[in-house]
Design a protein around this motif. Structure first.
Motif, PDB file in Angstrom:
ATOM      1  N   SER A 102       1.570 -12.343  -0.246  1.00  0.00           N
ATOM      2  CA  SER A 102       0.497 -11.620   0.446  1.00  0.00           C
ATOM      3  C   SER A 102      -0.886 -12.212   0.158  1.00  0.00           C
ATOM      4  O   SER A 102      -1.155 -12.712  -0.924  1.00  0.00           O
ATOM      5  CB  SER A 102       0.519 -10.156  -0.008  1.00  0.00           C
ATOM      6  N   GLU A 104      -3.467 -10.108   0.751  1.00  0.00           N
ATOM      7  CA  GLU A 104      -4.228  -8.882   0.431  1.00  0.00           C
ATOM      8  C   GLU A 104      -4.239  -8.627  -1.073  1.00  0.00           C
ATOM      9  O   GLU A 104      -3.314  -9.025  -1.768  1.00  0.00           O
ATOM     10  CB  GLU A 104      -3.570  -7.665   1.110  1.00  0.00           C
ATOM     11  N   SER A 106      -3.486  -6.460  -4.359  1.00  0.00           N
ATOM     12  CA  SER A 106      -2.351  -5.569  -4.613  1.00  0.00           C
ATOM     13  C   SER A 106      -2.511  -4.828  -5.932  1.00  0.00           C
ATOM     14  O   SER A 106      -3.081  -5.365  -6.885  1.00  0.00           O
ATOM     15  CB  SER A 106      -1.047  -6.375  -4.679  1.00  0.00           C
ATOM     16  N   LYS A 184     -12.064  -5.462  -8.419  1.00  0.00           N
ATOM     17  CA  LYS A 184     -12.920  -5.770  -7.263  1.00  0.00           C
ATOM     18  C   LYS A 184     -14.005  -6.769  -7.634  1.00  0.00           C
ATOM     19  O   LYS A 184     -14.221  -7.759  -6.933  1.00  0.00           O
ATOM     20  CB  LYS A 184     -13.574  -4.487  -6.748  1.00  0.00           C
ATOM     21  N   GLU A 217      -5.841   5.215  -3.843  1.00  0.00           N
ATOM     22  CA  GLU A 217      -6.082   5.451  -2.410  1.00  0.00           C
ATOM     23  C   GLU A 217      -7.581   5.536  -2.117  1.00  0.00           C
ATOM     24  O   GLU A 217      -8.073   4.981  -1.146  1.00  0.00           O
ATOM     25  CB  GLU A 217      -5.430   6.765  -1.926  1.00  0.00           C
ATOM     26  N   TYR A 220      -9.530   2.043  -3.704  1.00  0.00           N
ATOM     27  CA  TYR A 220      -9.031   0.702  -3.351  1.00  0.00           C
ATOM     28  C   TYR A 220      -8.099   0.789  -2.144  1.00  0.00           C
ATOM     29  O   TYR A 220      -6.974   0.315  -2.164  1.00  0.00           O
ATOM     30  CB  TYR A 220      -8.267   0.159  -4.570  1.00  0.00           C
ATOM     31  N   PRO A 221      -8.578   1.409  -1.047  1.00  0.00           N
ATOM     32  CA  PRO A 221      -7.691   1.653   0.108  1.00  0.00           C
ATOM     33  C   PRO A 221      -7.168   0.372   0.741  1.00  0.00           C
ATOM     34  O   PRO A 221      -6.115   0.374   1.367  1.00  0.00           O
ATOM     35  CB  PRO A 221      -8.585   2.428   1.083  1.00  0.00           C
ATOM     36  N   GLU A 222      -7.921  -0.722   0.557  1.00  0.00           N
ATOM     37  CA  GLU A 222      -7.495  -1.981   1.194  1.00  0.00           C
ATOM     38  C   GLU A 222      -6.338  -2.652   0.447  1.00  0.00           C
ATOM     39  O   GLU A 222      -5.724  -3.611   0.942  1.00  0.00           O
ATOM     40  CB  GLU A 222      -8.680  -2.957   1.323  1.00  0.00           C
ATOM     41  N   ALA A 223      -6.029  -2.182  -0.764  1.00  0.00           N
ATOM     42  CA  ALA A 223      -4.984  -2.821  -1.577  1.00  0.00           C
ATOM     43  C   ALA A 223      -3.592  -2.335  -1.184  1.00  0.00           C
ATOM     44  O   ALA A 223      -3.400  -1.181  -0.832  1.00  0.00           O
ATOM     45  CB  ALA A 223      -5.232  -2.539  -3.056  1.00  0.00           C
ATOM     46  N   GLN A 224      -2.630  -3.258  -1.255  1.00  0.00           N
ATOM     47  CA  GLN A 224      -1.221  -2.880  -1.119  1.00  0.00           C
ATOM     48  C   GLN A 224      -0.836  -2.183  -2.412  1.00  0.00           C
ATOM     49  O   GLN A 224      -1.239  -2.624  -3.487  1.00  0.00           O
ATOM     50  CB  GLN A 224      -0.353  -4.148  -1.058  1.00  0.00           C
TER      51      GLN A 224
END
Length: 308
Positions: A102, A104, A106, A184, A217, A220-224
């Motif tokens: 990935s 993204e 994680s 981040k 959630e 870090y909403p963009e994280a898998q």
């Protein structure tokens, strides 16, 4: 570690399980001149003894009988390859290395009972991701045991990755909150969080994991997000029970199976996959930092059934 190097490791690591299964399978197949009900019964017994579990064994035998009919097999020796194929299919659920591939960011929450090799697996996982050019950060969110934080620091040093930690007894969710901020700002690819391994008080554990999940959630909403459970292969069918219990408190995405090299109970991996629909994502077959690798169902089934 090169792929072929790990396959050799897997092969030798599975020797106890393989000897246990192969010896039984070969003895049964060698004792019969034709494929009949008695042969099936004896094969069934061999698989149950190898910790495949009753339910999974019945499933395998059902498929084996269908294969015999469809392919019109008549020789007992032909059943060995058929068994290998059936077990491979039972184990193939999905690719195990989504996070490795990935782009993204994680977050991985690692859960499991103390003693299963949770902290060690996190260190080895960090090393594996680093070898695959990922920037890794660890979070010591098992604040329940002081030893867990110290142990994780040792593994962080071995894997040459940074660790975010608080004092023993502090709020696990607060550690994860700080770790997300650090991930981040440092542009980490993967954040791996250790979590408490106590199952005696499931309500507390559930609340803690829910709180941690809410923070991930929100912050870090963009994280898998993945939740992986660490299981000790030497516990065989008991590992099945652990997954069932942890599934009540968390939505488990996959399994890290440790100590496969020390057991004749490797058949349990098939039962866990087949009954609980939780894929084995990583397996450990040794003590060194490189002895944890993505699970390969075909290599595993091959290592179970080939004697050389």
């Amino acid at each position: 570690m090169k792929k072929d190097g790990f396959i050799k490791k897997l092969f030798s690591g599975l020797s106890k399980t393989r000897d246990h299964i192969l010896k039984g399978v070969d003895e049964v197949l060698g004792a019969f001149k034709q494929i009949d009900e008695e042969l099936y019964e004896e094969l069934e017994e061999v698989l149950i003894m190898a910790d495949f579990g009753v339910e999974t064994t019945l499933k395998i035998m059902e498929e084996l009988k269908q294969t015999v009919k469809q392919k019109r097999l008549t020789e007992p020796a032909e059943l060995k390859e058929a068994l290998q194929d059936i077990i491979t299919q039972l184990l193939i659920k999905e690719p195990s290395d989504e996070i490795l591939r990935s782009e993204e960011p994680s977050v991985i929450l690692v859960i499991g009972v103390n003693g299963a090799g949770k902290t060690t697996s996190i260190g080895k996982l960090a090393h594996l991701f680093k070898q695959n050019h990922k920037k890794v950060l660890l979070a010591a969110a098992d604040t329940f045991r002081a030893a867990a934080i110290e142990q994780l620091q040792i593994w962080a040093n071995r894997a040459s990755v940074e660790l975010i930690k608080h004092e023993e007894g502090s709020d696990a969710a607060a550690v994860v909150f700080d770790a997300i901020s650090a991930a981040k700002s440092r542009k980490s690819d993967v954040l791996i969080c250790d979590t408490a391994g106590r199952l005696q008080n499931k309500t507390n554990l559930m609340k803690e994991l829910e709180k941690i999940s809410r923070i991930i959630e929100r912050e870090y909403p963009e994280a898998q997000k993945e939740i992986l459970i660490v299981l000790d292969a030497t516990t065989g069918q008991n590992a099945l029970q652990q997954v069932k219990l942890f599934k009540e408190v968390a939505n488990i995405n996959g399994i890290i199976l440790t100590k496969l090299d020390g057991t004749a109970k490797g058949g349990a991996i098939v039962a866990i996959h087949s009954l609980l629909k939780v894929p084995v994502k990583y397996i450990g077959v040794g003590e060194t930092i490189e002895d944890l690798q993505p699970f390969d169902a075909q290599a595993f089934a091959k290592a179970l059934f080939k004697s050389e």
